[in-house]
Design an enzyme around this catalytic site. Sequence first.
Site, PDB file in Angstrom:
ATOM      1  N   GLU A  72       0.857  -1.194   0.000  1.00 17.38           N
ATOM      2  CA  GLU A  72       0.000   0.000   0.000  1.00 17.38           C
ATOM      3  C   GLU A  72       0.882   1.228   0.000  1.00 17.38           C
ATOM      4  O   GLU A  72       2.111   1.139   0.049  1.00 17.38           O
ATOM      5  CB  GLU A  72      -0.917  -0.005   1.238  1.00 17.38           C
ATOM      6  CG  GLU A  72      -1.962  -1.105   1.205  1.00 17.38           C
ATOM      7  CD  GLU A  72      -2.897  -1.054   2.406  1.00 17.38           C
ATOM      8  OE1 GLU A  72      -3.393   0.025   2.745  1.00 17.38           O
ATOM      9  OE2 GLU A  72      -3.122  -2.116   3.008  1.00 17.38           O
ATOM     10  N   HIS A  82      -8.387   9.641   3.739  1.00 11.41           N
ATOM     11  CA  HIS A  82      -8.046   8.578   2.797  1.00 11.41           C
ATOM     12  C   HIS A  82      -8.306   9.113   1.395  1.00 11.41           C
ATOM     13  O   HIS A  82      -9.355   9.722   1.143  1.00 11.41           O
ATOM     14  CB  HIS A  82      -8.902   7.336   3.071  1.00 11.41           C
ATOM     15  CG  HIS A  82      -8.383   6.107   2.413  1.00 11.41           C
ATOM     16  ND1 HIS A  82      -8.440   5.921   1.051  1.00 11.41           N
ATOM     17  CD2 HIS A  82      -7.771   5.001   2.915  1.00 11.41           C
ATOM     18  CE1 HIS A  82      -7.887   4.746   0.756  1.00 11.41           C
ATOM     19  NE2 HIS A  82      -7.468   4.174   1.870  1.00 11.41           N
ATOM     20  N   ARG A 101      -0.107   8.658   1.984  1.00 10.41           N
ATOM     21  CA  ARG A 101      -1.506   9.062   1.872  1.00 10.41           C
ATOM     22  C   ARG A 101      -1.748  10.565   1.936  1.00 10.41           C
ATOM     23  O   ARG A 101      -2.637  11.098   1.273  1.00 10.41           O
ATOM     24  CB  ARG A 101      -2.231   8.408   3.045  1.00 10.41           C
ATOM     25  CG  ARG A 101      -3.536   7.871   2.682  1.00 10.41           C
ATOM     26  CD  ARG A 101      -4.045   7.048   3.804  1.00 10.41           C
ATOM     27  NE  ARG A 101      -3.895   5.642   3.519  1.00 10.41           N
ATOM     28  CZ  ARG A 101      -4.310   4.688   4.331  1.00 10.41           C
ATOM     29  NH1 ARG A 101      -4.856   4.990   5.482  1.00 10.41           N
ATOM     30  NH2 ARG A 101      -4.155   3.436   4.008  1.00 10.41           N
ATOM     31  N   HIS A 112     -10.669   9.578   7.544  1.00  6.34           N
ATOM     32  CA  HIS A 112     -10.393   8.159   7.706  1.00  6.34           C
ATOM     33  C   HIS A 112      -9.831   7.797   9.076  1.00  6.34           C
ATOM     34  O   HIS A 112     -10.274   6.839   9.693  1.00  6.34           O
ATOM     35  CB  HIS A 112      -9.403   7.754   6.611  1.00  6.34           C
ATOM     36  CG  HIS A 112      -9.063   6.298   6.569  1.00  6.34           C
ATOM     37  ND1 HIS A 112     -10.016   5.314   6.449  1.00  6.34           N
ATOM     38  CD2 HIS A 112      -7.866   5.662   6.612  1.00  6.34           C
ATOM     39  CE1 HIS A 112      -9.415   4.121   6.424  1.00  6.34           C
ATOM     40  NE2 HIS A 112      -8.115   4.310   6.538  1.00  6.34           N
ATOM     41  N   ARG A 148      -0.079   8.545   9.271  1.00 13.07           N
ATOM     42  CA  ARG A 148       0.056   7.102   9.487  1.00 13.07           C
ATOM     43  C   ARG A 148       0.387   6.367   8.189  1.00 13.07           C
ATOM     44  O   ARG A 148      -0.217   6.611   7.144  1.00 13.07           O
ATOM     45  CB  ARG A 148      -1.262   6.551  10.041  1.00 13.07           C
ATOM     46  CG  ARG A 148      -1.287   5.045  10.173  1.00 13.07           C
ATOM     47  CD  ARG A 148      -2.583   4.594  10.795  1.00 13.07           C
ATOM     48  NE  ARG A 148      -3.717   4.879   9.951  1.00 13.07           N
ATOM     49  CZ  ARG A 148      -4.212   4.037   9.041  1.00 13.07           C
ATOM     50  NH1 ARG A 148      -3.649   2.849   8.863  1.00 13.07           N
ATOM     51  NH2 ARG A 148      -5.248   4.369   8.322  1.00 13.07           N
TER      52      ARG A 148
END
Length: 554
Positions: free
Chosen positions: A128, A252, A302, A363, A398
Site C-alpha cells: 500500500e 483517505h 496518503r 479516515h 500514518r
Amino acid sequence: MTEKQELYFDHLVIGSGLAGLSSALTLAETCPGQIAIVTKGNIDDCNSRLAQGGIACVTDSQDSFAEHLSDTLYAGGNLCNRDNALKIIQAGPERIKWLTEKIGTHFTTKAELGETQSGKDEYDLAREGGHHKRRILHAGDITGEEVERSLIAACEKNPRIHVFTHHIAVDLITKARMAKGQENDICYGAYVLDIRTGSVKTFRALTTSIATGGCGKVYLCTCNSDVACGAGVAMAYRAFAPIANMEFFQFHPTLLYHPKVKNFLISEALRGEGGTLKMQYTRGVYTEFMQNYHEMKSLAPRDVVARAIDSELKRTGQPCAYLDMTHKSEAFLRKRFPRIFAQCYELGINIAETPIPVVPGAHFSCGGVKTEVNGFTGIQGLYAVGETACTGLHGANRLASNSLLETIVMPKLASEHIAANLDNLRKAAPEFPIPAWSAGNATNSDELVVISHNWDEIRRFMWDYVGIVRTDKRLERAKRRIVNIQNEIHKYYWDFHITSDLVELRNIATTAELIIDSAMLRHESRGLHYNADYPERNPELDGVDTVVRKPYPY
Ligand code: SIN
C-alpha cells in the site's frame, strides 16, 4: 427484577473493535479476575471491522524491521516516536502468530489466489501507499471483518469476559473528578448509560482500557462507521489526560464517489496492485497526474495523495478523480478484492473495464490520548489503546495498515504493564463510596432538533474549514462556531436527561474543538496538517507534539 446500578469488575474495556477485544483477551491471558467489555451497539458495531487493507507486519525474509520502521518514519514526517514505533513493529510477528494460532484468524495465502509455484503455502503480502515492500497480511479485502470475527468467537468462549452491548460510556470516574485532588490521579471505572433502559450505571474496575477507536464522524465525508465519535479522546480529556497531535487527521484518498453509496472505501491495496490515479481533464480521456506530485506516484504516502487529489479537484472543478484497475483481469479482481468488486459491480461499474470514481474522505485520527507504548495514560489504572491512543507510531501521517498492527500489539503491552502493577492497583482501590451518577434536575427534552442540528453543523464546518487544506482564517471561523455550539451543548447536557445521541454529540463537539485548537497551535505544514498560511515544514518542530490538556478544575 431491578438491574444492578453498580457493577464491579477487575478490568473494564470500553469498545469492542479490534483493540477492545484484543485487550479483553490479553487481559484474560495475563491477569486474574473478571473483565467487562462495554460497547454502544452490537458487539461487532465497530470501525475496525470496516478495515479492508490489512496488517502491516514483517513476515518475509526479504523484508526487515529496519525497512518497515524507515517507511513508517518517512510517512510520519519527522514526528514519530522512533522507539515506540520500533517496539510496535518488532512485536508484530508474535502477535500475528497469536491471531492465527490461538485466535483462529485466517489470512489470504498465495495458494488461495492460485499464485504459488513452490508448492509451499505462504501468505499473500499486499503493498500500500508509502511501503517500499509487500508486507501487508490481509484477508481478501475484508481484513477487519475477519479479525473481528475471530476475536469475537474467542471472547465468547471465555467465561471471564462479560460483554455489555448497547451500553455507552458517559464519563470516566477518577479521583480528581470526585474532587479528591488532582495529584496522582487514579481511574476507578466509568459511568455507563444503558441505552435500552436509560439508566446510568457505575462500572467500577481496577483498570479501565479505552478502546473506542477514532472520530471520523467529526467530518461530513468519511468512510468511518457511525460509531466513530471520538468518545475515548473526549472522555480522557474531561478526565484531565493529555491529548496529543489531534491536528493530524488522515484523509483517505479514495472513497467511492457514487450518489447511492456513502462511506465506502476503495482500498489502497488496489494501488499496490498497480492501480493508477487519473483525472478526466477531457471527457472520456483518463490522464495520470500523480507524477506531478511525488516520485512514488499513485503509491505515495496518503497525505500527499489526498492533497494532490484535493488540489486537482479544486483546480479543475471536477467532482471526482478515478482509480484505474483496468490493467488487471476480472478474474483476478474478483478473487483479490471480492467486496470492492461486488460493491462497484452492483452500481454498474465493472472495475476491470472502467476506472472507479473516487474522492478523499476522513479516515483516521493520528492523534489521541497521549500514552506510553503500552497505553498507559499517566492516570493510574487508565489505559488507551488503538486509534484512541497517540503513542507516536504514526507521527504526522500514518503509514497504511499500521493501525491494525497497533490494535493487536498495544493491548498485549498494556496487559503486561497491568499485570506488573496489579498490587499497586489493588492498593489504590478507593476506600470511599463512589457516588452514583447524578441527573440533578434534568427533565426530558422536547426539542431533539437541537442535537441533530448541532451534529450536522459541526460536521459541515469541520469539513469546509478544518479539512485537507486549512488557513488561519478558516480555523478562526471554525473556533468561533464550536465555542457557540459547546455552550449550547453544555446547557443542554445538564438540563435534560442524557441519551446516547446527546453523549455522542458532546463527544464529537469536544473532539472537533481539540482538532481545531491543535491545528491553531501548529504554525507550519507537516504530514496531514496543511495550513496554506504556513506552507513549509518548520524543522524546529521536528519531534514536537502538540499537547492539549484541560485546565483543572473543570
Ligand atoms: C486501505 O485499505 O486503504 C486502508 C488501510 C489503512 O487505512 O491502513
